[in-house]
Design an enzyme around this catalytic site. Sequence first.
Site, PDB file in Angstrom:
ATOM      1  N   ASP A  44     -25.852   0.262  21.390  1.00  0.00           N
ATOM      2  CA  ASP A  44     -24.226   0.251  21.502  1.00  0.00           C
ATOM      3  C   ASP A  44     -23.370  -1.228  21.099  1.00  0.00           C
ATOM      4  O   ASP A  44     -22.821  -1.495  20.906  1.00  0.00           O
ATOM      5  CB  ASP A  44     -23.640   0.901  22.304  1.00  0.00           C
ATOM      6  CG  ASP A  44     -24.017   0.162  24.097  1.00  0.00           C
ATOM      7  OD1 ASP A  44     -24.567  -0.402  23.937  1.00  0.00           O
ATOM      8  OD2 ASP A  44     -23.303   0.806  24.600  1.00  0.00           O
ATOM      9  N   SER A  45     -24.737  -2.359  20.928  1.00  0.00           N
ATOM     10  CA  SER A  45     -24.226  -3.861  20.918  1.00  0.00           C
ATOM     11  C   SER A  45     -23.706  -3.487  19.118  1.00  0.00           C
ATOM     12  O   SER A  45     -22.585  -4.595  19.353  1.00  0.00           O
ATOM     13  CB  SER A  45     -25.729  -4.720  20.451  1.00  0.00           C
ATOM     14  OG  SER A  45     -26.503  -4.166  19.988  1.00  0.00           O
ATOM     15  N   ASP A  83     -29.789   3.778  22.832  1.00  0.00           N
ATOM     16  CA  ASP A  83     -28.185   3.545  23.292  1.00  0.00           C
ATOM     17  C   ASP A  83     -27.513   5.098  23.445  1.00  0.00           C
ATOM     18  O   ASP A  83     -27.116   5.503  22.979  1.00  0.00           O
ATOM     19  CB  ASP A  83     -26.859   2.013  23.462  1.00  0.00           C
ATOM     20  CG  ASP A  83     -27.894   1.369  24.353  1.00  0.00           C
ATOM     21  OD1 ASP A  83     -28.293   1.196  25.490  1.00  0.00           O
ATOM     22  OD2 ASP A  83     -27.248  -0.129  23.714  1.00  0.00           O
ATOM     23  N   LYS A 111     -31.763   5.546  26.361  1.00  0.00           N
ATOM     24  CA  LYS A 111     -30.977   3.615  27.624  1.00  0.00           C
ATOM     25  C   LYS A 111     -30.031   4.219  28.047  1.00  0.00           C
ATOM     26  O   LYS A 111     -29.138   4.237  27.612  1.00  0.00           O
ATOM     27  CB  LYS A 111     -31.191   2.957  26.559  1.00  0.00           C
ATOM     28  CG  LYS A 111     -31.111   1.435  27.657  1.00  0.00           C
ATOM     29  CD  LYS A 111     -31.496   0.278  27.346  1.00  0.00           C
ATOM     30  CE  LYS A 111     -30.414  -0.284  26.676  1.00  0.00           C
ATOM     31  NZ  LYS A 111     -29.482  -0.822  26.887  1.00  0.00           N
ATOM     32  N   GLU A 113     -27.098   2.926  31.535  1.00  0.00           N
ATOM     33  CA  GLU A 113     -27.253   1.859  32.276  1.00  0.00           C
ATOM     34  C   GLU A 113     -26.614   1.596  33.365  1.00  0.00           C
ATOM     35  O   GLU A 113     -25.898   2.765  33.556  1.00  0.00           O
ATOM     36  CB  GLU A 113     -25.220   1.209  31.367  1.00  0.00           C
ATOM     37  CG  GLU A 113     -26.019   0.183  30.263  1.00  0.00           C
ATOM     38  CD  GLU A 113     -24.893  -1.114  29.745  1.00  0.00           C
ATOM     39  OE1 GLU A 113     -24.299  -1.250  30.653  1.00  0.00           O
ATOM     40  OE2 GLU A 113     -24.768  -1.078  28.299  1.00  0.00           O
ATOM     41  N   GLU A 180     -31.461  -7.149  31.711  1.00  0.00           N
ATOM     42  CA  GLU A 180     -31.055  -7.952  31.421  1.00  0.00           C
ATOM     43  C   GLU A 180     -29.902  -9.292  32.071  1.00  0.00           C
ATOM     44  O   GLU A 180     -29.639  -9.350  33.331  1.00  0.00           O
ATOM     45  CB  GLU A 180     -29.907  -7.468  30.557  1.00  0.00           C
ATOM     46  CG  GLU A 180     -28.735  -8.487  29.113  1.00  0.00           C
ATOM     47  CD  GLU A 180     -28.156  -7.630  28.164  1.00  0.00           C
ATOM     48  OE1 GLU A 180     -26.927  -8.637  27.915  1.00  0.00           O
ATOM     49  OE2 GLU A 180     -27.795  -6.302  28.483  1.00  0.00           O
TER      50      GLU A 180
END
Length: 264
Positions: A44-45, A83, A111, A113, A180
């Site tokens: 999602d960067s 993501d 993925k 978070e 990270e």
Amino acid sequence: MAVTINTLREFKQKGEAFSALTSYDATFSQVVSEAGVHVILIGDSLGMVLQGHDSTLPVTMEQMVYHVSCVAKGNRGSLIMADMPFMSYGTVKSALENAAELMRAGAHMVKLEGTDWMKETITALTERAVPVCAHLGLTPQFVNKFGGYKVQGRDEKAAEMMIEHACELEAAGADVILLECVPAPLAARISQAVKAPVIGIGAGPDTDGQILVLHDMLGITTGRKPRFVKNFLAETDSVQEALQAYVKAVGERTFPAEEHTFKA
């Protein structure tokens, strides 16, 4: 031969490092995979590097599905990780529905978070054939809670909690852990504490794999350059050579070097 979860597990068992990069389109994904990169992350960067936002939060499921489908068309054997964007896995039900969309688009793994609150969701996903990577440390979707992009786990209490969370998420079913912006010694401890392969970004040289944002490793970062970034294109003559140099440096554990890591 296609890279699978078992491939990553074998790397860990042998003590060999594997490489990962972000990619968002078919052309770059073909070049990245042909260079030998083991894992492609549709991050999602893209909200920051493609769309120009100041965080990843505006990225939608529709956009993620679109980019995953593009990457899948160009991929030549890398494992595709996608993501799950902000609030797309706030409940188990939404996580299952949205993960299914990403898998149908071509992802091999999703993925998420977060910390121990994700256990039920991870178990539900893995029981339904969706492999999961659990992202700990600096989790960009939590930028407003963190008050900025800051190194996580620097004090012993926070470090112990992160180790505990990694173990709990692995027990819940997480196939991969991503760390990270955590101190290198902590990342090493977590890598030893879990059987799952651990991927690092700004987490030192002792994780099982390394990942960077494609734009960063090609030296086209806009704004402030993170400490953990290296421009591989600066030392080579083409994008293809830069990608190969990255894979080689990760495999030989010459990247990340000390100047790319954080200390406690």
